[in-house]
Design an enzyme around this catalytic site. Sequence first.
Site, PDB file in Angstrom:
ATOM      1  N   TYR A 164       0.949  -1.672  -0.170  1.00 49.40           N
ATOM      2  CA  TYR A 164      -0.351   0.340  -0.148  1.00 49.40           C
ATOM      3  C   TYR A 164       0.672   1.245   0.142  1.00 49.40           C
ATOM      4  CZ  TYR A 164      -3.073  -3.326   1.223  1.00 49.40           C
ATOM      5  OH  TYR A 164      -3.883  -4.485   2.048  1.00 49.40           O
TER       6      TYR A 164
ATOM      7  N   HIS B  32      -0.558 -11.942   3.728  1.00 44.25           N
ATOM      8  CA  HIS B  32      -1.236 -10.541   3.342  1.00 44.25           C
ATOM      9  C   HIS B  32      -2.011 -12.690   2.111  1.00 44.25           C
ATOM     10  CE1 HIS B  32      -2.419  -7.198   0.821  1.00 44.25           C
ATOM     11  NE2 HIS B  32      -3.028  -8.161   1.142  1.00 44.25           N
TER      12      HIS B  32
END
Length: 238
Positions: free
Chosen positions: A2, A69
């Site tokens: 991100y 993730h």
Amino acid sequence: MYRNEKGCGRAIQNSGLDRSDVFLTTKIPPESMGYEDTKRAVDSSLRQAGQEYFDLDTGLRILLSILIHAPYGGKEARLGSWRALVEAQKAGKTRSIGVSNYGIHHLEELEEYIQSGGGGEISVGQYELHPWLDHSDIAEWCQSRGIVVEAYSPLAHGTRFREPVLRTIGGKYNKSPAQVLIRWSLQMGFVPLPKSVTPQRIQENSEVFDFELDEEDMKLLDTGEYSPTDWDPTVDED
């Protein structure tokens, strides 16, 4: 992934808050699955966030959690990544470790590895969770083992704000659709992670502790629907 680790680290450093009062989570991205790549990803994240050292004044590192993730790369890569996280935890680089987007078959694979001597403990499971994405089987699996369930996209990216059920319940309590969804998440025993860049909405999202949805409201929000607004690696068969 991100591109916000450095910014978050700087904000924490400049906040004036006790570092033991801040909980920072980062993730091992899918392209870094496997033992060696995960080790490099852990150290890279710590450098980016400026958290690779212990605070000299308090002796406390920020409460850091590192999650895998997604369950990509196959069994060997998944378990290799987990081994790297266990080592990072033993080395004091993170307080807790966990997973994100793991289906029950992935969770059971990891649980078997841990119980057979692989080490570590699944502390956190993070999933897209809201009334229109029924992951109740996964949530129950985690909660029955004392695993904290974090709900990302608890607002379903705002795609459901016009749902009549949210308008009805919101009117009952004089609350916004977002506040109803966050309250639902809390009452489900989740840790909701709402996201906004608007200060007014960030403030509003925090004002959810002065009301409680009753049993009828919770039943109305039990839609049984399975409609992800994000990706859904939980169904990956590899």
